[in-house]
Design a protein around this motif. Structure first.
Motif, mmCIF file in Angstrom:
data_model
loop_
_atom_site.group_PDB
_atom_site.id
_atom_site.type_symbol
_atom_site.label_atom_id
_atom_site.label_comp_id
_atom_site.label_asym_id
_atom_site.label_seq_id
_atom_site.Cartn_x
_atom_site.Cartn_y
_atom_site.Cartn_z
ATOM 1 N N SER A 21 0.810 -1.218 0.000
ATOM 2 C CA SER A 21 0.000 0.000 0.000
ATOM 3 C C SER A 21 0.847 1.274 0.000
ATOM 4 O O SER A 21 0.342 2.351 -0.328
ATOM 5 C CB SER A 21 -0.951 0.018 1.200
ATOM 6 O OG SER A 21 -0.224 -0.009 2.411
ATOM 7 N N ASP A 22 2.126 1.193 0.345
ATOM 8 C CA ASP A 22 2.960 2.399 0.440
ATOM 9 C C ASP A 22 2.978 3.232 -0.842
ATOM 10 O O ASP A 22 2.690 4.436 -0.790
ATOM 11 C CB ASP A 22 4.390 2.059 0.868
ATOM 12 C CG ASP A 22 4.496 1.683 2.340
ATOM 13 O OD1 ASP A 22 3.475 1.743 3.063
ATOM 14 O OD2 ASP A 22 5.613 1.335 2.772
ATOM 15 N N PRO A 23 3.312 2.651 -1.997
ATOM 16 C CA PRO A 23 3.326 3.480 -3.207
ATOM 17 C C PRO A 23 1.957 4.090 -3.514
ATOM 18 O O PRO A 23 1.863 5.238 -3.953
ATOM 19 C CB PRO A 23 3.747 2.514 -4.324
ATOM 20 C CG PRO A 23 4.381 1.363 -3.638
ATOM 21 C CD PRO A 23 3.761 1.281 -2.275
ATOM 22 N N ARG A 24 0.896 3.335 -3.253
ATOM 23 C CA ARG A 24 -0.468 3.817 -3.510
ATOM 24 C C ARG A 24 -0.777 5.053 -2.670
ATOM 25 O O ARG A 24 -1.293 6.048 -3.178
ATOM 26 C CB ARG A 24 -1.478 2.700 -3.217
ATOM 27 C CG ARG A 24 -2.915 3.102 -3.420
ATOM 28 C CD ARG A 24 -3.893 1.951 -3.183
ATOM 29 N NE ARG A 24 -3.808 1.020 -4.305
ATOM 30 C CZ ARG A 24 -3.281 -0.200 -4.224
ATOM 31 N NH1 ARG A 24 -2.814 -0.655 -3.091
ATOM 32 N NH2 ARG A 24 -3.237 -0.984 -5.272
ATOM 33 N N ILE A 25 -0.474 5.013 -1.375
ATOM 34 C CA ILE A 25 -0.830 6.162 -0.527
ATOM 35 C C ILE A 25 0.083 7.357 -0.791
ATOM 36 O O ILE A 25 -0.361 8.496 -0.714
ATOM 37 C CB ILE A 25 -0.909 5.794 0.976
ATOM 38 C CG1 ILE A 25 0.424 5.320 1.530
ATOM 39 C CG2 ILE A 25 -2.013 4.778 1.217
ATOM 40 C CD1 ILE A 25 0.429 5.053 3.036
ATOM 41 N N VAL A 26 1.350 7.107 -1.122
ATOM 42 C CA VAL A 26 2.241 8.230 -1.457
ATOM 43 C C VAL A 26 1.758 8.900 -2.743
ATOM 44 O O VAL A 26 1.717 10.128 -2.833
ATOM 45 C CB VAL A 26 3.713 7.787 -1.566
ATOM 46 C CG1 VAL A 26 4.588 8.926 -2.071
ATOM 47 C CG2 VAL A 26 4.220 7.286 -0.214
ATOM 48 N N ARG A 27 1.379 8.105 -3.749
ATOM 49 C CA ARG A 27 0.848 8.679 -4.998
ATOM 50 C C ARG A 27 -0.406 9.503 -4.728
ATOM 51 O O ARG A 27 -0.570 10.614 -5.259
ATOM 52 C CB ARG A 27 0.515 7.574 -6.012
ATOM 53 C CG ARG A 27 1.707 7.028 -6.746
ATOM 54 C CD ARG A 27 1.301 6.167 -7.950
ATOM 55 N NE ARG A 27 0.411 5.072 -7.613
ATOM 56 C CZ ARG A 27 0.821 3.851 -7.270
ATOM 57 N NH1 ARG A 27 2.118 3.561 -7.233
ATOM 58 N NH2 ARG A 27 -0.053 2.908 -6.981
ATOM 59 N N LEU A 28 -1.305 8.970 -3.925
ATOM 60 C CA LEU A 28 -2.553 9.659 -3.601
ATOM 61 C C LEU A 28 -2.280 11.020 -2.948
ATOM 62 O O LEU A 28 -2.817 12.048 -3.362
ATOM 63 C CB LEU A 28 -3.399 8.782 -2.668
ATOM 64 C CG LEU A 28 -4.700 9.371 -2.149
ATOM 65 C CD1 LEU A 28 -5.696 9.561 -3.279
ATOM 66 C CD2 LEU A 28 -5.284 8.465 -1.073
ATOM 67 N N VAL A 29 -1.423 11.019 -1.940
ATOM 68 C CA VAL A 29 -1.127 12.263 -1.225
ATOM 69 C C VAL A 29 -0.320 13.225 -2.103
ATOM 70 O O VAL A 29 -0.601 14.421 -2.134
ATOM 71 C CB VAL A 29 -0.397 11.972 0.105
ATOM 72 C CG1 VAL A 29 0.077 13.255 0.762
ATOM 73 C CG2 VAL A 29 -1.314 11.201 1.042
ATOM 74 N N ALA A 30 0.657 12.704 -2.829
ATOM 75 C CA ALA A 30 1.478 13.568 -3.688
ATOM 76 C C ALA A 30 0.620 14.226 -4.763
ATOM 77 O O ALA A 30 0.806 15.414 -5.071
ATOM 78 C CB ALA A 30 2.602 12.762 -4.321
ATOM 79 N N ASP A 31 -0.303 13.476 -5.324
ATOM 80 C CA ASP A 31 -1.186 14.039 -6.344
ATOM 81 C C ASP A 31 -2.012 15.183 -5.775
ATOM 82 O O ASP A 31 -2.192 16.222 -6.409
ATOM 83 C CB ASP A 31 -2.093 12.944 -6.907
ATOM 84 C CG ASP A 31 -2.955 13.459 -8.040
ATOM 85 O OD1 ASP A 31 -2.407 14.086 -8.980
ATOM 86 O OD2 ASP A 31 -4.186 13.248 -7.996
ATOM 87 N N GLN A 32 -2.504 15.015 -4.567
ATOM 88 C CA GLN A 32 -3.280 16.075 -3.921
ATOM 89 C C GLN A 32 -2.387 17.236 -3.476
ATOM 90 O O GLN A 32 -2.758 18.395 -3.611
ATOM 91 C CB GLN A 32 -4.038 15.519 -2.711
ATOM 92 C CG GLN A 32 -5.026 14.425 -3.035
ATOM 93 C CD GLN A 32 -6.132 14.886 -3.939
ATOM 94 O OE1 GLN A 32 -6.737 15.931 -3.722
ATOM 95 N NE2 GLN A 32 -6.402 14.129 -4.983
ATOM 96 N N ALA A 33 -1.207 16.923 -2.971
ATOM 97 C CA ALA A 33 -0.301 17.942 -2.429
ATOM 98 C C ALA A 33 0.215 18.883 -3.511
ATOM 99 O O ALA A 33 0.429 20.069 -3.266
ATOM 100 C CB ALA A 33 0.877 17.286 -1.714
ATOM 101 N N ARG A 34 0.424 18.372 -4.713
ATOM 102 C CA ARG A 34 0.967 19.238 -5.761
ATOM 103 C C ARG A 34 -0.015 20.326 -6.161
ATOM 104 O O ARG A 34 0.383 21.383 -6.614
ATOM 105 C CB ARG A 34 1.418 18.427 -6.958
ATOM 106 C CG ARG A 34 0.306 17.803 -7.754
ATOM 107 C CD ARG A 34 0.858 17.009 -8.915
ATOM 108 N NE ARG A 34 -0.225 16.275 -9.549
ATOM 109 C CZ ARG A 34 -0.091 15.596 -10.639
ATOM 110 N NH1 ARG A 34 1.079 15.536 -11.235
ATOM 111 N NH2 ARG A 34 -1.117 14.963 -11.154
ATOM 112 N N HIS A 35 -1.313 20.106 -5.951
ATOM 113 C CA HIS A 35 -2.318 21.115 -6.273
ATOM 114 C C HIS A 35 -2.341 22.243 -5.250
ATOM 115 O O HIS A 35 -2.608 23.386 -5.599
ATOM 116 C CB HIS A 35 -3.708 20.478 -6.381
ATOM 117 C CG HIS A 35 -3.821 19.501 -7.500
ATOM 118 N ND1 HIS A 35 -3.846 19.880 -8.824
ATOM 119 C CD2 HIS A 35 -3.881 18.147 -7.495
ATOM 120 C CE1 HIS A 35 -3.927 18.797 -9.590
ATOM 121 N NE2 HIS A 35 -3.940 17.732 -8.804
ATOM 122 N N SER A 36 -2.072 21.902 -4.007
ATOM 123 C CA SER A 36 -2.158 22.906 -2.942
ATOM 124 C C SER A 36 -0.794 23.290 -2.375
ATOM 125 O O SER A 36 -0.722 24.048 -1.419
ATOM 126 C CB SER A 36 -3.059 22.389 -1.819
ATOM 127 O OG SER A 36 -2.534 21.188 -1.289
#
Length: 152
Positions: A21-36
């Motif tokens: 699950s590590d890559p999945r959750i990092v991708r999820l957060v990184a995708d959201q973080a780059r917007h804000s």
């Protein structure tokens, strides 16, 4: 059609468990973080047995532990997001994650949940996630692995 809004957070802690699950959750957060332009902190907690002193350098000597953090940084770099890797040693993983979230003043905590079954076939959630859901002072996202990824 309206534009999809991204949940805003200023600082997220991503709790890594060294699993699928590590890559999945990092991708999820990184995708959201780059917007804000949010800050992302990835923590990996190594649980120290009660028979050892808490300051025993168990985690620092482990290549596997370093691989977990390096992998998370690599995924975040793909999204052009800076990730602050943090390695912790603690007696209790859940308490360490909550304490670090509080110390970092994070407004989001994200963790993965592997899909696993106990003997007898019941879905198992463990003890860390219930502790975090009960004690974390911020929004918590629990991302469960798909059933199809269960090891056979």
């Amino acid at each position: 059609m309206s534009e999809i809004s991204h949940p805003a957070f200023r600082r997220a802690v991503v709790a890594l468990n060294g699993g699928s699950s590590d890559p999945r959750i990092v991708r999820l957060v990184a995708d959201q973080a780059r917007h804000s332009k949010a800050e992302v902190i990835a923590i990996h907690v190594v649980e120290i047995d009660w028979t050892l002193p808490l300051d025993a350098d168990i985690a620092g000597r482990s290549e596997e532990v370093q691989r977990v953090l390096d992998s998370a940084e690599s995924v975040a770099e793909d999204y052009k997001v800076s990730l602050d890797p943090v390695l912790l040693q603690a007696r209790d993983v859940g308490a360490a994650i909550v304490d670090e979230t509080i110390e970092r003043d994070a407004d989001l905590l994200v963790l993965g949940l592997p899909y696993r079954k106990r003997f007898g076939g019941e879905f198992a959630i463990g003890r860390t996630i219930p502790y975090i859901l009960q004690n974390a002072p911020c929004t918590v996202w629990v991302v469960r692995d798909p059933i199809s990824e269960e090891p056979s």
